[in-house]
Design a protein around this motif. Structure first.
Motif, PDB file in Angstrom:
ATOM      1  N   TYR A  18       0.813  -1.209   0.000  1.00  0.00           N
ATOM      2  CA  TYR A  18       0.000   0.000   0.000  1.00  0.00           C
ATOM      3  C   TYR A  18       0.851   1.264   0.000  1.00  0.00           C
ATOM      4  O   TYR A  18       0.414   2.322  -0.464  1.00  0.00           O
ATOM      5  N   ILE A  19       2.084   1.167   0.496  1.00  0.00           N
ATOM      6  CA  ILE A  19       3.004   2.291   0.367  1.00  0.00           C
ATOM      7  C   ILE A  19       3.286   2.555  -1.105  1.00  0.00           C
ATOM      8  O   ILE A  19       3.266   3.701  -1.572  1.00  0.00           O
ATOM      9  N   LEU A  20       3.537   1.495  -1.870  1.00  0.00           N
ATOM     10  CA  LEU A  20       3.799   1.646  -3.306  1.00  0.00           C
ATOM     11  C   LEU A  20       2.590   2.213  -4.037  1.00  0.00           C
ATOM     12  O   LEU A  20       2.723   3.074  -4.909  1.00  0.00           O
ATOM     13  N   ILE A  21       1.410   1.733  -3.693  1.00  0.00           N
ATOM     14  CA  ILE A  21       0.201   2.244  -4.327  1.00  0.00           C
ATOM     15  C   ILE A  21       0.014   3.724  -4.007  1.00  0.00           C
ATOM     16  O   ILE A  21      -0.338   4.536  -4.872  1.00  0.00           O
ATOM     17  N   ALA A 101      10.273  14.734   2.792  1.00  0.00           N
ATOM     18  CA  ALA A 101       9.803  14.716   4.176  1.00  0.00           C
ATOM     19  C   ALA A 101      10.294  13.472   4.907  1.00  0.00           C
ATOM     20  O   ALA A 101      10.773  13.544   6.046  1.00  0.00           O
ATOM     21  N   LEU A 102      10.201  12.334   4.258  1.00  0.00           N
ATOM     22  CA  LEU A 102      10.650  11.081   4.869  1.00  0.00           C
ATOM     23  C   LEU A 102      12.153  11.108   5.134  1.00  0.00           C
ATOM     24  O   LEU A 102      12.614  10.712   6.206  1.00  0.00           O
ATOM     25  N   ALA A 103      12.921  11.589   4.143  1.00  0.00           N
ATOM     26  CA  ALA A 103      14.368  11.674   4.314  1.00  0.00           C
ATOM     27  C   ALA A 103      14.731  12.563   5.494  1.00  0.00           C
ATOM     28  O   ALA A 103      15.660  12.262   6.257  1.00  0.00           O
ATOM     29  N   GLY A 176       4.611  16.234   6.283  1.00  0.00           N
ATOM     30  CA  GLY A 176       4.616  16.004   4.849  1.00  0.00           C
ATOM     31  C   GLY A 176       3.680  16.947   4.125  1.00  0.00           C
ATOM     32  O   GLY A 176       4.018  17.509   3.076  1.00  0.00           O
ATOM     33  N   TRP A 177       2.488  17.151   4.686  1.00  0.00           N
ATOM     34  CA  TRP A 177       1.511  18.067   4.075  1.00  0.00           C
ATOM     35  C   TRP A 177       2.047  19.494   4.036  1.00  0.00           C
ATOM     36  O   TRP A 177       2.039  20.153   2.997  1.00  0.00           O
ATOM     37  N   VAL A 234       1.570   9.301   2.709  1.00  0.00           N
ATOM     38  CA  VAL A 234       2.659   8.382   2.359  1.00  0.00           C
ATOM     39  C   VAL A 234       3.752   8.415   3.426  1.00  0.00           C
ATOM     40  O   VAL A 234       4.237   7.373   3.875  1.00  0.00           O
ATOM     41  N   THR A 235       4.123   9.616   3.837  1.00  0.00           N
ATOM     42  CA  THR A 235       5.155   9.754   4.871  1.00  0.00           C
ATOM     43  C   THR A 235       4.713   9.088   6.168  1.00  0.00           C
ATOM     44  O   THR A 235       5.483   8.358   6.803  1.00  0.00           O
TER      45      THR A 235
END
Length: 375
Positions: A18-21, A101-103, A176-177, A234-235
């Motif tokens: 679901y992360i990929l989607i 954001a994740l990085a 992230g937003w 996603v993040t």
């Protein structure tokens, strides 16, 4: 309690699926091409981003050794690949993800700046995605503003919270937003001030033709309502996965020095596998028609109803001829294969560049004890 117990029973592979989607569903970014910003603006943007590059190098040297380099390469490659996934937006434009954001949440905003900047520079040089003169502006928006804003909000929400606190997921989503929305605003301002500052005697724009009243709503509204929401989701989803499968990853930011065990392949196997899966499905990024707002060429501007082509834009738009323009290899004759090949080439180049750059910055030391002994 029922929801918590149910979530625990969900297999890890389903989280990754679901992360990929979600990544394919996409968030937007803003690769500014050559010709949209005046040369003076481009110089100013390089000067703005330069201190952040310097600080990023300092943090790399302080926190990492040669054994941690795969972690920087992973996030640089991850950022590169997710930016290849274009999705349609209202108005005939498209969007794509960043990963900044994740990085920032994992590596810290300083090192995230270096990782995302490497991806952006390779995109411009090899694939013509973003201008050569505009590298400073693109890096400032996507490799500085996005990571720093995202990280600040994540920290504000989750600071001093346990590693398994749900506030970390909330902070990741909010960060992230906000990071992507603010980055879009900065890009919109960079576009919108061009007609005010650089124009002919009769007021005809020389570079970006759209004023602030057009660029700000065109960039910010789609991000705030659609793109940034998905970026935050996603993040948050990946942070939730790490809370369950790799908690030490969320503690890297608090470490003065990153150990080799923390950045080992075994701990990050799922993301490396996810990266490979993204490469295979990159042709999905070709399904979205149109071009991202503010990334149009002269012909596309004419087709969108612009009655003139700004002279500066026309002169600078062909400044650089990338060897694999628009992630395509015409000699192959198959757009899907060309797109996958571009992804593979890009990842290999980025991993190589990230590896060499980080190796030079860390002076090749394999452990921090080596650094202490040398002193």
């Amino acid at each position: 309690m029922f929801l918590k117990e149910t979530l625990k029973k969900i297999p890890r592979w389903m989280y990754m699926y679901y992360i990929l989607i979600a990544l394919w569903s996409g968030t937007t970014a803003m690769h500014i091409p050559d010709g949209y910003l005046s040369p003076v603006t481009c110089i100013l943007m390089v000067l703005l981003v330069l201190p952040f590059w310097i600080r990023g190098v300092q943090r790399l040297r302080e926190k990492m050794t040669a054994r941690n380099i795969p972690l920087v390469a992973l996030f640089a490659a991850f950022s590169f690949v997710v930016m290849m996934f274009n999705v349609p937006l209202p108005g005939g434009t498209t969007a794509h993800a960043v990963g900044g954001a994740l990085a920032a949440i994992i590596l810290g905003p300083e090192i995230a700046t270096i990782a995302v900047s490497i991806a952006l520079v390779i995109q411009a040089l090899f694939f013509g995605d973003g201008g050569i003169l505009a590298i400073g502006a693109n890096c400032f928006n996507m490799a500085v503003v996005l990571p720093y804003i995202s990280f600040a909000i994540y920290q504000a929400v989750s600071k001093n919270m346990p590693i398994n606190s749900k506030r970390r997921i909330i902070g990741a989503a909010a960060g992230g937003w906000a990071g992507l929305t603010v980055a879009a605003f900065f890009a919109a301002v960079e576009f919108g001030v061009q007609p005010l500052l650089w124009h002919t005697a009769d007021g005809t724009p020389l570079y970006a033709p759209y004023s602030l009243s057009v660029s700000i709503p065109a960039m910010v509204i789609p991000h705030a309502l659609i793109a940034s929401v998905v970026e935050g989701a996603v993040t948050a989803l990946i942070v939730a996965y790490l809370m369950r499968a790799n908690q030490p990853a969320l503690e890297i930011i608090n470490k003065t020095q990153i150990t080799a065990e923390t950045s080992s392949f075994a701990r990050w196997r799922a993301l490396w596998i996810g990266l490979a899966a993204l490469v295979v499905i990159t042709p999905l990024g070709l399904l979205a028609p149109g071009t991202a707002w503010g990334e149009w060429g002269a012909e596309e501007l004419t087709n969108r109803g612009l009655s003139f082509i700004p002279k500066g834009l026309e002169q600078l738009s062909g400044l650089w001829s990338a060897p694999m323009p628009e992630y395509n290899v015409p000699a192959i004759g198959n757009a899907n294969i060309g797109y996958i090949l571009s992804a593979v080439v890009g990842i290999l180049v980025i991993i190589g560049v990230a590896w060499l750059f980080s190796l030079l910055v860390t002076n090749g030391k394999k452990s921090f004890s080596e650094d202490v002994n040398s002193k």
